[in-house]
Design a protein around this motif. Structure first.
Motif, mmCIF file in Angstrom:
data_model
loop_
_atom_site.group_PDB
_atom_site.id
_atom_site.type_symbol
_atom_site.label_atom_id
_atom_site.label_comp_id
_atom_site.label_asym_id
_atom_site.label_seq_id
_atom_site.Cartn_x
_atom_site.Cartn_y
_atom_site.Cartn_z
ATOM 1 N N LEU A 16 0.831 -1.206 0.000
ATOM 2 C CA LEU A 16 0.000 0.000 0.000
ATOM 3 C C LEU A 16 0.869 1.261 0.000
ATOM 4 N N ASP A 17 1.928 1.263 0.804
ATOM 5 C CA ASP A 17 2.857 2.399 0.822
ATOM 6 C C ASP A 17 3.491 2.616 -0.549
ATOM 7 N N ARG A 22 3.794 5.463 -5.842
ATOM 8 C CA ARG A 22 3.621 5.461 -7.299
ATOM 9 C C ARG A 22 2.599 6.517 -7.704
ATOM 10 N N GLN A 23 1.517 6.634 -6.936
ATOM 11 C CA GLN A 23 0.500 7.639 -7.251
ATOM 12 C C GLN A 23 1.101 9.041 -7.189
ATOM 13 N N ASP A 98 3.205 11.516 -21.558
ATOM 14 C CA ASP A 98 2.064 10.987 -22.297
ATOM 15 C C ASP A 98 0.863 10.947 -21.357
ATOM 16 N N LEU A 99 -0.094 11.838 -21.574
ATOM 17 C CA LEU A 99 -1.251 11.971 -20.700
ATOM 18 C C LEU A 99 -2.052 10.673 -20.616
ATOM 19 N N ASP A 100 -2.281 10.026 -21.746
ATOM 20 C CA ASP A 100 -3.066 8.789 -21.751
ATOM 21 C C ASP A 100 -2.381 7.686 -20.951
ATOM 22 N N LYS A 101 -1.080 7.571 -21.131
ATOM 23 C CA LYS A 101 -0.334 6.542 -20.404
ATOM 24 C C LYS A 101 -0.342 6.817 -18.899
ATOM 25 N N GLU A 102 -0.149 8.067 -18.530
ATOM 26 C CA GLU A 102 -0.149 8.416 -17.107
ATOM 27 C C GLU A 102 -1.519 8.174 -16.478
ATOM 28 N N MET A 103 -2.583 8.495 -17.203
ATOM 29 C CA MET A 103 -3.927 8.273 -16.668
ATOM 30 C C MET A 103 -4.225 6.780 -16.531
ATOM 31 N N ALA A 104 -3.727 5.975 -17.467
ATOM 32 C CA ALA A 104 -3.917 4.525 -17.382
ATOM 33 C C ALA A 104 -3.160 3.956 -16.180
ATOM 34 N N VAL A 105 -1.919 4.410 -15.981
ATOM 35 C CA VAL A 105 -1.138 3.965 -14.821
ATOM 36 C C VAL A 105 -1.842 4.366 -13.533
ATOM 37 N N MET A 106 -2.370 5.587 -13.505
ATOM 38 C CA MET A 106 -3.055 6.063 -12.311
ATOM 39 C C MET A 106 -4.316 5.236 -12.032
ATOM 40 N N ASN A 109 -3.301 1.741 -10.791
ATOM 41 C CA ASN A 109 -2.746 1.853 -9.452
ATOM 42 C C ASN A 109 -3.849 2.104 -8.427
ATOM 43 N N THR A 110 -4.826 2.935 -8.767
ATOM 44 C CA THR A 110 -5.940 3.215 -7.864
ATOM 45 C C THR A 110 -6.758 1.962 -7.608
ATOM 46 N N LEU A 111 -7.029 1.194 -8.663
ATOM 47 C CA LEU A 111 -7.776 -0.057 -8.488
ATOM 48 C C LEU A 111 -7.036 -1.030 -7.583
ATOM 49 N N MET A 112 -5.741 -1.165 -7.797
ATOM 50 C CA MET A 112 -4.949 -2.088 -6.981
ATOM 51 C C MET A 112 -4.870 -1.604 -5.535
#
Length: 136
Positions: A16-17, A22-23, A98-106, A109-112
């Motif tokens: 979680l930390d 990462r967020q 890359d906005l799309d890539k960053e939003m996908a990573v976010m 990460n939020t789901l996990m």
């Protein structure tokens, strides 16, 4: 002395930390989306986490001998690696993130993070049930 908490709670807390870190890295990338010469960063920890847990690429625990028990995870000595300077998309010299890539990573990460938070909540609910049933 035996702990009230099993080792999974400590491991889940550490992950979680790392997800929170990462967020923060992704938010930093998004905040600098129009900053000239900014290079997006990543926090990578999954491969190191699997290695620390002594698991192979398919997620199964590895053992050198069938009689050996898997090693335990020590959360204190584990952390993520911040990766700087990877290849990124550049549009007219302005867009270094890359906005799309960053939003996908976010989003991933939020789901996990939320899933791990739910796992942690269920573990504490189980402890509460055990304690309240034992008091009767």
């Amino acid at each position: 002395m035996k702990s009230l908490f099993d080792t999974n709670i400590h491991l889940t807390g550490k992950v979680l930390d790392l997800r929170l870190q990462r967020q923060n890295v992704v938010m930093s990338n998004l905040a600098n989306i129009t900053t000239p010469n900014y290079k997006a960063r990543r926090l990578e920890f999954e491969a190191d986490l699997q290695a620390a847990l002594n698991r192979d690429a398919r997620g199964k625990i590895t053992r050198t001998d069938e009689g050996h028990m898997p090693s335990t995870f020590a959360a204190d000595g584990f952390r993520g690696d911040l990766v700087k300077g990877f290849k990124h998309r550049i549009i007219h010299g302005e867009d270094n993130v890359d906005l799309d890539k960053e939003m996908a990573v976010m989003a991933k990460n939020t789901l996990m993070y939320n899933a791990l938070g739910t796992v942690m909540q269920k573990q504490f609910e189980g402890l509460t049930t055990v304690i309240s049933e034992g008091a009767k």
